[in-house]
Design an enzyme around this catalytic site. Structure first.
Site, short mmCIF file in Angstrom:
data_model
loop_
_atom_site.label_atom_id
_atom_site.label_comp_id
_atom_site.label_asym_id
_atom_site.label_seq_id
_atom_site.Cartn_x
_atom_site.Cartn_y
_atom_site.Cartn_z
N CYS A 111 36.39 45.80 37.59
CA CYS A 111 36.82 44.39 37.72
C CYS A 111 35.90 43.59 38.63
O CYS A 111 35.97 42.36 38.65
CB CYS A 111 38.25 44.33 38.24
N HIS A 248 39.41 37.40 40.74
CA HIS A 248 39.76 38.30 39.64
C HIS A 248 41.26 38.16 39.35
O HIS A 248 42.09 38.14 40.27
CB HIS A 248 39.42 39.74 40.03
N ASN A 278 44.88 40.67 32.68
CA ASN A 278 43.75 41.15 33.48
C ASN A 278 42.64 41.60 32.53
O ASN A 278 42.81 42.56 31.79
CB ASN A 278 44.26 42.31 34.35
#
Ligand code: ACO
Length: 321
Positions: A111, A248, A278
């Site tokens: 990520c 993020h 996500n």
């Protein structure tokens, strides 16, 4: 010399899957997912490949930057779910774009991948080795999920984002930090390999993403504010001078906690996790493009970009738009 983002782009798969859709195939509910994560829906790749999503995002970014793909010196793609182990996503993207003069390689920092790729591009530009770089972050995480595991598969989505970076005398990246903690890597794991090596017992099989959610949560809320403050200090700015924090998009509670710890109002933290979930390395560049298209970025604005995730890894950059 600074590294400036001159164009952004993004692409999401057509198929949108809501929490209510998931509750028809899993023992879950819109209420559980929404209250713990802030996520209401995500896009899942059914007909798209990661290469096609990344190419769509890249074309938008190249258009905005007014750069022909043949002018690109380098393509950096951040992903952990490329269509193939080899060739890399960046090489497949080079082919799709006809960017025949570019070198191309992938970066896997989960990520944090887009931040690591952007910071790599910054170093290349500052060194003078390359001038025109395409940085992409994208994932088809739905292919790495165990769709029987409700604790992970509801969290993630698919998509790609892109940025074209060029050298600039005045605007661009002012300060960056990055870090890793491999000793805590088991908090978020995926061993997605088939192995039929006859010399290894039980060598066949695939594993999916598994996560210790609470460990990841604790890591994120402790590490991200520190990394952001360090990057702001390196940039020579005060936190009050930052206009937007593009984080993020893992979980709204993580973002709220970072906002609280930094004493910065939530209005400065744009989000799209409600509709995207996500998207790991895709989260930051997709959100950056969404806010760019909404006209939320103005010349001279100070922006923080921050990523965190598996590895464990984290990265933050401060830039002038
Ligand atoms: N629907 C309904 N119930 C569920 C679901 C679901 N989708 N998933 C888990 N549950 C149940 C569990 O089985 C458990 O039930 P039990 O108490 O009967 O055993 C209960 O809900 C609580 O489970 P926990 O895992 O303890 O739930 P928690 O409150 O910790 O929330 C979450 C899980 C949202 C993942 C949380 O830990 C979190 O926010 N973690 C942060 C990590 C994160 O966001 N990671 C994203 C990827 S990593 C990254 O991008 C950096």
């Amino acid at each position: 010399m600074k590294t400036r983002i001159c164009g952004t782009g993004s692409a999401l798969p057509k198929r949108k899957v809501t929490n209510d859709d998931l509750s028809k195939i899993l023992d879950t509910s819109d209420e559980w997912i929404r209250s713990r994560t802030g996520i209401c829906a995500r896009h899942l790749a059914v007909e798209e490949s990661l290469t096609s999503l990344a190419a769509d995002a890249a074309k938008e970014a190249l258009d905005e930057a007014k750069i022909n793909p043949r002018e690109l010196d380098l393509i950096l793609a951040a992903t952990l779910s490329a269509d193939h182990l080899v060739p890399s996503l960046s090489c497949e993207l080079q082919r799709e774009l006809g960017a025949e003069n570019a070198a191309a390689f992938d970066i896997n920092a989960a990520c944090s991948g887009f931040l690591f790729a952007l910071q790599t591009a910054d170093v290349y530009i500052k060194s003078g080795q390359y001038q025109k770089i395409l940085v992409v972050g994208g994932e088809i995480l739905s292919r790495l999920m165990d769709w029987n595991d409700r604790s992970t598969c509801v969290l993630f989505g698919d998509g790609a984002g892109a940025a074209v970076v060029l050298p600039d005398e005045t605007s661009g990246i002012l300060g960056s930090v990055q870090g890793s903690d491999g000793a805590r890597g088991e908090a978020l794991l995926c061993e997605n390999r088939k192995n039929n090596n006859p010399y290894i017992a039980n060598g066949t099989g695939l594993s999916y993403v598994s996560m210790n959610g609470q460990e990841v949560y604790k890591f994120a809320v402790r590490t991200v504010p520190k990394a952001i403050l360090e990057a702001i200090k390196k940039a020579g700015l005060a936190i009050e001078e930052i206009d937007l924090f593009v984080l993020h998009q893992a979980n709204i509670r993580i973002i709220e906690s970072v906002s609280k710890r930094l004493k910065v109002p939530m209005e400065k933290f744009p989000t799209n996790l409600e509709s995207c979930g996500n998207i790991s390395a895709g989260s930051v560049p997709i959100l950056l493009d969404h806010i760019n298209k909404k006209g939320m970025l103005h010349k001279g604005d100070h922006i923080v970009l921050a990523g965190f995730g598996a590895g464990l890894t984290w990265g933050a950059s401060v830039l002038t738009w």
